[in-house]
Design a protein around this motif. Structure first.
Motif, PDB file in Angstrom:
ATOM      1  N   GLU A  74     -41.660   0.465  25.512  1.00  0.00           N
ATOM      2  CA  GLU A  74     -42.461  -0.722  25.192  1.00  0.00           C
ATOM      3  C   GLU A  74     -41.862  -1.612  24.106  1.00  0.00           C
ATOM      4  N   HIS A  75     -41.317  -1.001  23.049  1.00  0.00           N
ATOM      5  CA  HIS A  75     -40.870  -1.800  21.906  1.00  0.00           C
ATOM      6  C   HIS A  75     -39.448  -1.449  21.506  1.00  0.00           C
ATOM      7  N   ALA A  76     -38.692  -2.467  21.140  1.00  0.00           N
ATOM      8  CA  ALA A  76     -37.309  -2.245  20.711  1.00  0.00           C
ATOM      9  C   ALA A  76     -36.977  -3.211  19.581  1.00  0.00           C
ATOM     10  N   ILE A  77     -36.311  -2.699  18.562  1.00  0.00           N
ATOM     11  CA  ILE A  77     -35.924  -3.513  17.404  1.00  0.00           C
ATOM     12  C   ILE A  77     -34.436  -3.304  17.139  1.00  0.00           C
ATOM     13  N   ALA A  78     -33.681  -4.383  17.328  1.00  0.00           N
ATOM     14  CA  ALA A  78     -32.234  -4.309  17.126  1.00  0.00           C
ATOM     15  C   ALA A  78     -31.926  -4.309  15.637  1.00  0.00           C
ATOM     16  N   VAL A  79     -31.039  -3.431  15.220  1.00  0.00           N
ATOM     17  CA  VAL A  79     -30.657  -3.342  13.803  1.00  0.00           C
ATOM     18  C   VAL A  79     -29.139  -3.212  13.662  1.00  0.00           C
ATOM     19  N   ALA A  80     -28.702  -3.103  12.418  1.00  0.00           N
ATOM     20  CA  ALA A  80     -27.279  -3.187  12.098  1.00  0.00           C
ATOM     21  C   ALA A  80     -26.466  -1.958  12.498  1.00  0.00           C
ATOM     22  N   SER A  81     -27.119  -0.806  12.631  1.00  0.00           N
ATOM     23  CA  SER A  81     -26.401   0.428  12.955  1.00  0.00           C
ATOM     24  C   SER A  81     -27.385   1.513  13.352  1.00  0.00           C
ATOM     25  N   GLY A  82     -26.862   2.597  13.876  1.00  0.00           N
ATOM     26  CA  GLY A  82     -27.692   3.761  14.177  1.00  0.00           C
ATOM     27  C   GLY A  82     -28.276   4.342  12.896  1.00  0.00           C
ATOM     28  N   SER A  83     -27.454   4.378  11.850  1.00  0.00           N
ATOM     29  CA  SER A  83     -27.948   4.899  10.561  1.00  0.00           C
ATOM     30  C   SER A  83     -29.112   4.060  10.053  1.00  0.00           C
ATOM     31  N   SER A  84     -28.998   2.730  10.162  1.00  0.00           N
ATOM     32  CA  SER A  84     -30.120   1.874   9.736  1.00  0.00           C
ATOM     33  C   SER A  84     -31.353   2.157  10.564  1.00  0.00           C
ATOM     34  N   ALA A  85     -31.163   2.409  11.851  1.00  0.00           N
ATOM     35  CA  ALA A  85     -32.315   2.677  12.721  1.00  0.00           C
ATOM     36  C   ALA A  85     -33.048   3.943  12.261  1.00  0.00           C
TER      37      ALA A  85
ATOM     38  N   ALA B  21     -18.587   1.298  17.519  1.00  0.00           N
ATOM     39  CA  ALA B  21     -17.428   1.162  18.409  1.00  0.00           C
ATOM     40  C   ALA B  21     -17.066   2.456  19.143  1.00  0.00           C
ATOM     41  N   THR B  22     -17.424   3.603  18.579  1.00  0.00           N
ATOM     42  CA  THR B  22     -17.062   4.872  19.224  1.00  0.00           C
ATOM     43  C   THR B  22     -18.119   5.359  20.218  1.00  0.00           C
ATOM     44  N   LYS B  23     -19.248   4.676  20.316  1.00  0.00           N
ATOM     45  CA  LYS B  23     -20.351   5.195  21.126  1.00  0.00           C
ATOM     46  C   LYS B  23     -20.281   4.714  22.581  1.00  0.00           C
ATOM     47  N   CYS B  24     -21.218   5.175  23.400  1.00  0.00           N
ATOM     48  CA  CYS B  24     -21.153   4.923  24.853  1.00  0.00           C
ATOM     49  C   CYS B  24     -21.185   3.427  25.187  1.00  0.00           C
ATOM     50  N   LEU B  25     -22.013   2.695  24.467  1.00  0.00           N
ATOM     51  CA  LEU B  25     -22.111   1.248  24.649  1.00  0.00           C
ATOM     52  C   LEU B  25     -21.963   0.645  23.264  1.00  0.00           C
ATOM     53  N   THR B  26     -21.180  -0.417  23.137  1.00  0.00           N
ATOM     54  CA  THR B  26     -20.900  -0.879  21.774  1.00  0.00           C
ATOM     55  C   THR B  26     -21.157  -2.357  21.529  1.00  0.00           C
ATOM     56  N   THR B  27     -21.562  -2.639  20.281  1.00  0.00           N
ATOM     57  CA  THR B  27     -21.626  -4.016  19.785  1.00  0.00           C
ATOM     58  C   THR B  27     -20.718  -4.129  18.554  1.00  0.00           C
ATOM     59  N   GLY B  28     -19.756  -3.237  18.425  1.00  0.00           N
ATOM     60  CA  GLY B  28     -18.922  -3.151  17.227  1.00  0.00           C
ATOM     61  C   GLY B  28     -19.611  -2.238  16.228  1.00  0.00           C
ATOM     62  N   GLU B  29     -20.537  -2.787  15.488  1.00  0.00           N
ATOM     63  CA  GLU B  29     -21.529  -2.020  14.732  1.00  0.00           C
ATOM     64  C   GLU B  29     -22.876  -2.446  15.292  1.00  0.00           C
ATOM     65  N   GLY B  30     -23.829  -1.550  15.280  1.00  0.00           N
ATOM     66  CA  GLY B  30     -25.146  -1.948  15.766  1.00  0.00           C
ATOM     67  C   GLY B  30     -25.997  -0.742  16.085  1.00  0.00           C
ATOM     68  N   GLY B  31     -27.283  -0.988  16.252  1.00  0.00           N
ATOM     69  CA  GLY B  31     -28.189   0.097  16.587  1.00  0.00           C
ATOM     70  C   GLY B  31     -29.518  -0.451  17.067  1.00  0.00           C
ATOM     71  N   MET B  32     -30.408   0.447  17.475  1.00  0.00           N
ATOM     72  CA  MET B  32     -31.728   0.006  17.912  1.00  0.00           C
ATOM     73  C   MET B  32     -32.742   1.113  17.688  1.00  0.00           C
ATOM     74  N   LEU B  33     -33.964   0.672  17.358  1.00  0.00           N
ATOM     75  CA  LEU B  33     -35.091   1.596  17.252  1.00  0.00           C
ATOM     76  C   LEU B  33     -36.017   1.280  18.419  1.00  0.00           C
ATOM     77  N   VAL B  34     -36.504   2.298  19.109  1.00  0.00           N
ATOM     78  CA  VAL B  34     -37.464   2.076  20.192  1.00  0.00           C
ATOM     79  C   VAL B  34     -38.694   2.963  19.979  1.00  0.00           C
ATOM     80  N   CYS B  35     -39.848   2.488  20.436  1.00  0.00           N
ATOM     81  CA  CYS B  35     -41.070   3.296  20.370  1.00  0.00           C
ATOM     82  C   CYS B  35     -42.124   2.736  21.322  1.00  0.00           C
TER      83      CYS B  35
ATOM     84  N   MET C  18     -31.700  -5.441   7.892  1.00  0.00           N
ATOM     85  CA  MET C  18     -30.661  -4.810   8.682  1.00  0.00           C
ATOM     86  C   MET C  18     -30.478  -5.473  10.041  1.00  0.00           C
ATOM     87  N   PRO C  19     -30.216  -6.793  10.036  1.00  0.00           N
ATOM     88  CA  PRO C  19     -30.174  -7.491  11.316  1.00  0.00           C
ATOM     89  C   PRO C  19     -28.920  -7.204  12.154  1.00  0.00           C
ATOM     90  N   LEU C  20     -29.095  -7.318  13.466  1.00  0.00           N
ATOM     91  CA  LEU C  20     -27.968  -7.342  14.403  1.00  0.00           C
ATOM     92  C   LEU C  20     -27.766  -8.821  14.759  1.00  0.00           C
TER      93      LEU C  20
END
Ligand SMILES: *Cc1c(COP(=O)(O)O)cnc(C)c1O
Length: 349
Positions: free
Chosen positions: A50-61, A177-191, A216-218
């Motif tokens: 239902e909800h997704a919030i794009a952020v700067a990295s997985g760690s930020s998420a 950059a090392t993950k399955c899908l990349t934006t260079g740096e980036g992450g997302m929170l979903v709930c 922590m914007p993307l």
């Protein structure tokens, strides 16, 4: 001896990806905006949440997830020892107390170890699908404590008809950059919970939390790459499957049993168990132009000074696990070289 140089990770960037970024640049709207929103919507649709919030990295998420759950001082967070350091750092950064657990032989948390770690102060469990191996999130939710599902290594992994990241109270992805899908740096929170989403959104945009102020914007520039990568994602998964099948075949040829560990999930990393000292093997591999790594760089319980005696499974996994280059941008020639290298993994499982 060889001109090959096969890194342990490498993104798969196509002309279409490059064009998408160039088009965004040309439009001058390059901070967080419409593209980031579109990327959130595309991910929501892809993993069905239902909800997704794009952020700067997985760690930020992860930090955002903990902050959205209003965690603070004296609250305890259960997490596995067999994961990258940024998960521990996220817990510490919100002032909570990390309670580090051993993992099972697949490298993931299970209900039994977690039950010994739960106290009245436990306010969250961080469960990780390490290397893309499924962790049983549903069983971990039985404690009545919010589960943060770390799917940073499992984007697109199907768990009985549901997408990894959507089984916990909160899911997090990394687009490093090392993950399955990349934006260079980036992450997302979903709930799924709308109130949690509203709180997380406000915090991610810089609303004052309890302690630190998070921002922590993307950017749209990154989101443009993510959107383009996502349209290609089925091809990514197909190629990963193909390469995995080839590795499993080669393992069989050399009498190594890699199946057990790598057949069930193994979508992100392809690992083998070996008895040789890692440094020795790494040198041999490097003379063939191939970079190998340990599955994780360090065990979290060691960082906080706890004894290996209480973490027997993770310690064993850490000692034996070797991760080979495994990603869709590998050429057929590179896959061939890696298959031949299985000869070096004499005592492998
Ligand atoms: C990569 C990763 C993270 C951190 O993500 P970043 O985008 O690098 O900050 C967290 N957890 C796991 C399991 C990861 O693999």
């Amino acid at each position: 001896m060889t001109n090959l140089h096969i890194p342990h990770s490498r993104p798969w960037i196509s002309d279409q990806d490059r064009q998408a970024v160039l088009d965004t640049l040309a439009g001058n709207m390059i901070a967080q905006g419409e593209k980031a929103k579109a990327f959130e919507n595309a991910v929501k649709e892809y993993v069905r949440v239902e909800h997704a919030i794009a952020v700067a990295s997985g760690s930020s998420a992860i930090v955002l997830a903990l902050a959205a759950l209003s965690l603070g001082a004296r609250d305890e967070v259960v997490l596995p020892t067999y994961v990258c350091r940024s998960v521990l750092d996220a817990v510490i950064s919100v002032g909570a107390k990390p309670v580090i657990c051993d993992v099972d032989l697949m490298g993931v948390l299970n209900q039994k170890v977690v039950s010994n770690a739960i106290t009245r102060r436990t306010k969250a469990i961080i469960a990780v699908h390490i290397f893309g191996r499924p962790c049983d999130i549903v069983s971990l939710r039985s404690f009545g404590v919010p589960v943060i599902e770390d799917a940073c290594q499992a984007f697109g992994l199907d768990l009985g008809g549901r997408g990894a990241g959507t089984l916990g109270d909160i899911g997090v992805y990394s687009f490093h950059a090392t993950k399955c899908l990349t934006t260079g740096e980036g992450g997302m929170l979903v709930c799924r919970d709308p109130e949690l989403a509203t709180r997380a959104r406000a915090l991610a945009m810089g609303a004052a939390g309890q302690g630190q102020r998070l921002f922590m914007p993307l950017s749209d520039l990154q989101a443009a790459l993510g959107l383009s990568q996502l349209t290609r994602y089925p091809e990514f998964l197909n190629r990963r499957n193909l390469i995995r099948t080839q590795y499993l075949c080669a393992a069989q040829e050399f009498g190594l049993q890699a199946e057990e560990i790598n057949a069930s999930g193994g979508m992100f990393r392809f690992t083998v168990f070996v008895d040789q000292p890692f440094g020795e093997l790494q040198n041999q591999y490097s003379s063939f132009g191939i970079s190998i790594r340990k599955g994780v760089d360090e065990l979290l319980h060691r960082i906080v000074g706890l004894s290996d005696d209480d973490f027997p499974c993770a310690t064993e996994l850490f000692r034996k696990t070797v991760s080979l280059p495994f990603y869709p941008s590998l050429t057929d020639q590179e896959v061939g070289a890696i298959r031949r290298s299985f000869d070096l993994l004499k005592n492998g499982l």
